[in-house]
Design an enzyme around this catalytic site. Structure first.
Site, mmCIF file in Angstrom:
data_model
loop_
_atom_site.group_PDB
_atom_site.id
_atom_site.type_symbol
_atom_site.label_atom_id
_atom_site.label_comp_id
_atom_site.label_asym_id
_atom_site.label_seq_id
_atom_site.Cartn_x
_atom_site.Cartn_y
_atom_site.Cartn_z
ATOM 1 N N LEU A 91 -3.330 -9.175 6.211
ATOM 2 C CA LEU A 91 -3.151 -8.721 4.825
ATOM 3 C C LEU A 91 -1.826 -7.996 4.586
ATOM 4 O O LEU A 91 -1.523 -7.596 3.467
ATOM 5 C CB LEU A 91 -4.321 -7.821 4.424
ATOM 6 C CG LEU A 91 -5.672 -8.557 4.290
ATOM 7 C CD1 LEU A 91 -6.808 -7.569 4.035
ATOM 8 C CD2 LEU A 91 -5.625 -9.597 3.172
ATOM 9 N N HIS A 92 -1.041 -7.787 5.626
ATOM 10 C CA HIS A 92 0.318 -7.255 5.450
ATOM 11 C C HIS A 92 0.374 -5.979 4.633
ATOM 12 O O HIS A 92 1.311 -5.779 3.839
ATOM 13 C CB HIS A 92 1.220 -8.341 4.828
ATOM 14 C CG HIS A 92 1.095 -9.669 5.491
ATOM 15 N ND1 HIS A 92 0.314 -10.679 4.992
ATOM 16 C CD2 HIS A 92 1.607 -10.130 6.655
ATOM 17 C CE1 HIS A 92 0.362 -11.728 5.808
ATOM 18 N NE2 HIS A 92 1.133 -11.418 6.823
ATOM 19 N N CYS A 93 -0.606 -5.085 4.801
ATOM 20 C CA CYS A 93 -0.648 -3.801 4.071
ATOM 21 C C CYS A 93 -0.598 -3.994 2.560
ATOM 22 O O CYS A 93 -0.146 -3.100 1.839
ATOM 23 C CB CYS A 93 0.503 -2.859 4.449
ATOM 24 S SG CYS A 93 0.575 -2.443 6.178
ATOM 25 N N ALA A 94 -1.007 -5.152 2.080
ATOM 26 C CA ALA A 94 -0.874 -5.398 0.640
ATOM 27 C C ALA A 94 -2.105 -6.141 0.100
ATOM 28 O O ALA A 94 -2.003 -7.293 -0.326
ATOM 29 C CB ALA A 94 0.411 -6.176 0.358
ATOM 30 N N ASN A 107 0.796 -1.231 0.000
ATOM 31 C CA ASN A 107 0.000 0.000 0.000
ATOM 32 C C ASN A 107 0.830 1.285 0.000
ATOM 33 O O ASN A 107 0.313 2.351 -0.322
ATOM 34 C CB ASN A 107 -0.955 0.011 1.194
ATOM 35 C CG ASN A 107 -2.315 -0.564 0.815
ATOM 36 O OD1 ASN A 107 -2.629 -0.696 -0.375
ATOM 37 N ND2 ASN A 107 -3.120 -0.913 1.810
#
Ligand SMILES: Cc1ncc(COP(=O)(O)O)c(C=O)c1O
Lengths: 384, 74
Positions: free
Chosen positions: A338-341, A98
């Site tokens: 979601l690991h910022c992705a 992101n």
């Protein structure tokens, strides 16, 4: 404790990093480049040491074309918001974090057009697909060097060649590779390289930067902030030269002292050596996880084509549940979700649930990997 | 003794100038910019005036931007 969350931030830090920061606070202390007295010049030297170490590591020819900032996010924002204007076209991949996607979506609102090239469900990008997305008005290609979700390495060198052929620039997000995977901005045709200091470079949080290549028009690069630089103080306008143009305000010199020590440690240990150790651990982890009934491992499953990041799920369990049990029952730290992705998780088919992610470092051992495999085995078995 | 002073745009430039000159075996030193010289930066590079040509060559070869070079009696 077993720390397997190095993809979020590395721990422990290499030897010498804490000491360099304590030395700065106790023995140097002054504001770098502001005052001309000896401690101020010494502080400036320490910041310059960080520039030089990072330049050496990435084979960047000019340390003064490295702009320091708070992290990779700031560097990516500087490159994207600093270079793209309404009417420009930008191409990226569907594996981005992101910190690339959000600035790009905001720029899209302002009239920049964006193409997101789909990657394979294993997280890989095909160079012909990338090239096919280019248009005459394409100004920039921006790519993750490696995914923070599955570790897949994207073809940056081919992307660099494509960028040169089409007269656009290549920006690489090296948050997941800087420090533990070889990077050469010259032979890989990388025009802009965004890095963060607190992961494999071994530095503290609050450090990162952008390497700005010679093909980048500095006069067209809009800084994120303007302010004091210690130079050209008689002018009320921002200096037009690097690094000062993009480094307004007192820098995080104590953090950069740590980053300099971390990057020096990487240079002395050798990126290839660090990488070889991580490849062994990563393959051990992938192979071990794949043998566990009920466990799905994502990505290419080949450690030589990825970084030391492994995402998996246990059938019938939410990633958050697995993470909680690993932490509380087994003392193993990982990152779930979601690991910022979100784009990357959509690509590999794990949106919106996410995955459990282990992020290894040079300081992890085969024994720790084996202990973690035992733990996942026990969790998966109990759930049957 | 006659010294030269190189004025540079910023302290980062001054430190880089010092580093590349040291690597080239030149005796240089960072000093607060002498008050009689007007500079953009509070730090300047001092060198032996006899080495002026080499100093400038080394700076150019390493692409270190600098502003002016002055001769000073110390
Ligand atoms: C691929 C990728 N890009 C960018 C970032 C952002 O790094 P930072 O949070 O240090 O700005 C991260 C990590 O958080 C990342 O994994």
């Amino acid at each position: 404790m077993i720390y397997f969350d190095n993809a979020a931030t590395s721990w422990p830090k290499p030897p010498g990093v804490t000491e360099a920061m304590v030395h700065f606070l106790e023995k140097v202390g002054a504001n770098p480049g502001r005052s001309g007295h000896r401690p101020s010049v010494e502080a400036g030297r320490i910041v310059y040491d960080a520039r030089e170490a990072v330049a050496e590591l990435f084979h960047a020819p000019d340390p003064l074309r490295i702009v320091f900032g708070a992290n990779a996010t700031e560097a990516l924002n500087l490159a994207l918001r600093g270079l793209l204007r309404p009417g420009d076209h930008v191409v990226t991949s569907s594996m981005e974090h992101n910190s690339v996607m959000r600035p790009l979506r905001a720029l899209e609102e302002q009239g920049v057009s964006l193409t997101v090239v789909p990657c394979s469900p294993q997280g890989f990008l095909s160079p012909p697909d990338l090239e096919g997305a280019l248009r005459p008005e394409t100004k920039l290609i921006v790519l993750n060097h490696a995914s923070n979700v599955v570790g897949s390495l994207l073809p940056v060198r081919e992307a660099g060649q494509i960028a040169r052929r089409h007269g656009c620039l290549l920006l690489v997000d090296a948050a997941q590779t800087a420090g533990d995977y070889p990077i050469d901005v010259q032979t890989e045709y990388i025009d802009l390289l965004a890095f963060t200091g607190h992961k494999a470079l071994g530095g503290p949080m609050g450090t990162g930067g952008l390497v700005i290549g010679e093909r980048v028009p500095v006069d067209e690069l809009e800084p994120l902030k303007r302010g004091g630089t210690g130079s050209r103080s008689e002018h009320e306008e921002q200096p037009d030269f690097l690094p000062d143009k993009c480094e307004a305000g007192t820098p995080n010199a104590v953090g950069l002292a740590g980053l300099a020590a971390g990057a020096r440690w990487v240079l002395e240990t050798g990126v290839e050596h660090i990488r070889a150790h991580e490849v062994r651990l990563t393959q051990q982890l992938i192979d071990g996880l794949r043998e566990i009934p009920g466990v799905t491992v994502y990505g290419g499953l080949d450690a030589t084509r990825q970084t030391a990041v492994v995402s998996f799920n246990v059938a019938g369990l939410e990633p958050s549940e697995v993470g909680l049990r690993l932490d509380e029952e087994y003392d193993i730290m990982c990152r779930v979700g979601l690991h910022c992705a979100p784009a990357a998780h959509r690509t590999i088919g794990t949106f919106p649930t996410g995955t459990v992610r282990f992020g290894l470092s040079y300081f992890n051992t085969p024994e720790e990997v084996e202990t973690a495999l035992e733990a996942v085995r026990a969790i998966a078995r109990a759930n049957k | 003794m006659s010294y030269g002073v190189v004025l540079v745009p910023s302290t980062s430039h001054a430190i880089r100038a010092e580093r590349v000159c040291h690597l080239a075996g030149l005796k240089v030193k960072l000093i607060p910019t002498p008050r009689q010289l007007s500079s953009n930066c509070g730090t300047a590079l001092r060198f032996d005036w006899e080495e002026r040509e080499t100093v400038e060559q080394v700076l150019r070869a390493n692409k270190v931007d600098y502003d002016e070079v002055h001769q000073l009696e110390w």
